[in-house]
Design an enzyme around this catalytic site. Structure first.
Site, PDB file in Angstrom:
ATOM      1  N   LYS A  15      25.706  19.798  34.117  1.00 58.84           N
ATOM      2  CA  LYS A  15      25.541  19.482  32.751  1.00 58.84           C
ATOM      3  C   LYS A  15      23.975  19.003  32.802  1.00 58.84           C
ATOM      4  CE  LYS A  15      28.302  15.782  33.415  1.00 58.84           C
ATOM      5  NZ  LYS A  15      28.727  15.852  34.797  1.00 58.84           N
ATOM      6  N   ARG A  90      32.029   8.884  28.972  1.00 61.29           N
ATOM      7  CA  ARG A  90      32.876   9.132  30.396  1.00 61.29           C
ATOM      8  C   ARG A  90      34.245   8.395  30.334  1.00 61.29           C
ATOM      9  NH1 ARG A  90      28.159  10.333  33.640  1.00 61.29           N
ATOM     10  NH2 ARG A  90      28.854  10.814  35.630  1.00 61.29           N
ATOM     11  N   ARG A 126      21.921  19.287  46.377  1.00 57.36           N
ATOM     12  CA  ARG A 126      21.134  19.223  45.253  1.00 57.36           C
ATOM     13  C   ARG A 126      19.921  18.085  45.787  1.00 57.36           C
ATOM     14  NH1 ARG A 126      23.598  16.766  39.988  1.00 57.36           N
ATOM     15  NH2 ARG A 126      24.021  14.757  40.957  1.00 57.36           N
ATOM     16  N   ARG A 159      19.649  12.230  45.939  1.00 53.09           N
ATOM     17  CA  ARG A 159      20.418  10.959  45.334  1.00 53.09           C
ATOM     18  C   ARG A 159      21.237  10.334  46.357  1.00 53.09           C
ATOM     19  NH1 ARG A 159      22.254  12.406  39.518  1.00 53.09           N
ATOM     20  NH2 ARG A 159      24.094  11.544  40.199  1.00 53.09           N
ATOM     21  N   ARG A 170      33.187   9.963  43.254  1.00 54.12           N
ATOM     22  CA  ARG A 170      32.702  10.533  41.791  1.00 54.12           C
ATOM     23  C   ARG A 170      33.849  11.220  41.045  1.00 54.12           C
ATOM     24  NH1 ARG A 170      26.947  12.278  43.130  1.00 54.12           N
ATOM     25  NH2 ARG A 170      26.965  13.106  40.843  1.00 54.12           N
TER      26      ARG A 170
HETATM   27  P1  ADP Z   1      27.227  13.150  37.799  1.00 52.35           P
HETATM   28  O1  ADP Z   1      27.672  13.286  36.256  1.00 52.35           O
HETATM   29  O2  ADP Z   1      26.675  14.114  38.326  1.00 52.35           O
HETATM   30  O3  ADP Z   1      28.093  12.174  38.408  1.00 52.35           O
HETATM   31  P2  ADP Z   1      25.063  11.208  36.398  1.00 52.35           P
HETATM   32  O4  ADP Z   1      24.092  11.252  36.801  1.00 52.35           O
HETATM   33  O5  ADP Z   1      25.889  11.517  35.289  1.00 52.35           O
HETATM   34  O6  ADP Z   1      25.866  12.139  37.720  1.00 52.35           O
HETATM   35  O7  ADP Z   1      25.721   9.867  36.841  1.00 52.35           O
HETATM   36  C1  ADP Z   1      25.606   8.964  37.967  1.00 52.35           C
HETATM   37  C2  ADP Z   1      26.211   7.523  37.877  1.00 52.35           C
HETATM   38  O8  ADP Z   1      25.578   6.654  36.820  1.00 52.35           O
HETATM   39  C3  ADP Z   1      27.657   7.677  37.605  1.00 52.35           C
HETATM   40  O9  ADP Z   1      28.259   7.791  39.046  1.00 52.35           O
HETATM   41  C4  ADP Z   1      27.849   6.476  37.010  1.00 52.35           C
HETATM   42  O10 ADP Z   1      27.559   5.135  37.991  1.00 52.35           O
HETATM   43  C5  ADP Z   1      26.762   6.151  36.123  1.00 52.35           C
HETATM   44  N1  ADP Z   1      26.869   6.582  34.696  1.00 52.35           N
HETATM   45  C6  ADP Z   1      26.280   7.429  34.076  1.00 52.35           C
HETATM   46  N2  ADP Z   1      26.745   7.777  32.762  1.00 52.35           N
HETATM   47  C7  ADP Z   1      27.721   6.818  32.819  1.00 52.35           C
HETATM   48  C8  ADP Z   1      28.688   6.263  31.642  1.00 52.35           C
HETATM   49  N3  ADP Z   1      28.635   7.103  30.567  1.00 52.35           N
HETATM   50  N4  ADP Z   1      29.374   5.497  31.803  1.00 52.35           N
HETATM   51  C9  ADP Z   1      29.476   4.802  33.086  1.00 52.35           C
HETATM   52  N5  ADP Z   1      28.768   5.148  34.158  1.00 52.35           N
HETATM   53  C10 ADP Z   1      27.999   5.989  34.019  1.00 52.35           C
END
Ligand code: ADP
Ligand code: ZN
Length: 214
Positions: A15, A90, A126, A159, A170
């Site tokens: 994404k 999410r 990554r 990360r 996750r």
């Molecule tokens: P990925 O999609 O690869 O898991 P992101 O960078 O989108 O990684 O998200 C990293 C972390 O940030 C998530 O595991 C969560 O803890 C938090 N996060 C991101 N977006 C949201 C969201 N919309 N609602 C709740 N937590 C979020």
């Protein structure tokens, strides 16, 4: 009418990388809640301190925190013609609240699909730039110079939540809370599915085609 693209899919489906390209081509801002949250963590704001506890475990950050961030961001001036969302919504509650803001706009949801082993493999390789957030993959998108960002010359890091056991969590959170959104958007007839394991250019050009079709 604003153009709104929502990128949906498991962690590691691409994404962020796809979003960056789309943002350049379509000239729409990319709003990544993960990046915005990591920014708050880095700046050690009150919000960041709270978010960090959840992020390190691969859990979702509480809705009120994320919603406050997104609401603030989409009201900014550069979002007036539209925007691309990466990592938001999410869960169903976030989706329903977002829908109230955007239901009258031109919304398309792109589902980037990929299987678990592919995702774990991709995330563990990554690396990201600690300064500008650019994304690399040790095998597929390696930096020109080892461990250094092509774009800004800063150091690349892994990360904390890309470590394998956090990645597995996750994924679990994704299947429990996020994947129900696929049906939610399918019922609205705005869901488009694309294989996330193809070539970046092909994925991007497919999405551009979808976006151009009314
Ligand atoms: P990925 O999609 O690869 O898991 P992101 O960078 O989108 O990684 O998200 C990293 C972390 O940030 C998530 O595991 C969560 O803890 C938090 N996060 C991101 N977006 C949201 C969201 N919309 N609602 C709740 N937590 C979020
Ligand atoms: Zn950089």
């Amino acid at each position: 009418m604003k153009k709104i693209l929502i990128l949906l899919g498991p962690p590691g489906a691409g994404k962020g990388t796809v979003g960056e390209k789309l943002s350049e081509i379509l000239n729409l801002p990319l709003i990544s809640t993960g990046d915005l949250l990591r920014e708050s963590v880095k700046n050690n704001t009150d919000l960041g301190k709270k978010a960090k506890i959840y992020m390190e475990k691969g859990e979702l950050v509480p809705d009120e925190i994320v919603l406050a961030i997104v609401e603030g961001r989409i009201k900014e001036d550069d979002c007036k013609d539209g925007f691309i969302l990466d990592g938001f919504p999410r869960n169903l509650n976030q989706a329903e609240i977002l829908w109230k803001f955007i239901e009258k706009e031109k919304v398309k949801v792109i589902y980037l699909k990929a299987d678990d082993e592919f995702l774990v493999q991709r995330l563990s390789n990554r690396r990201i730039c600690e300064k500008c957030g650019a994304i690399y993959h040790l095998i597929n998108i390696p930096p020109k110079v080892d461990e250094i960002c092509d774009k800004c010359g800063s150091k690349l890091i892994q990360r904390q939540d890309d470590k394998e056991e956090v990645v597995r969590n996750r994924l679990k959170v994704y299947y429990n809370l996020t994947s129900p959104l696929l049906d939610y958007y399918r019922k609205k007839n705005i869901l488009f599915t694309i294989a996330g394991d193809g070539k970046l250019e092909e994925i991007v050009s497919e999405i551009i085609k979808i976006e151009k079709n009314a």
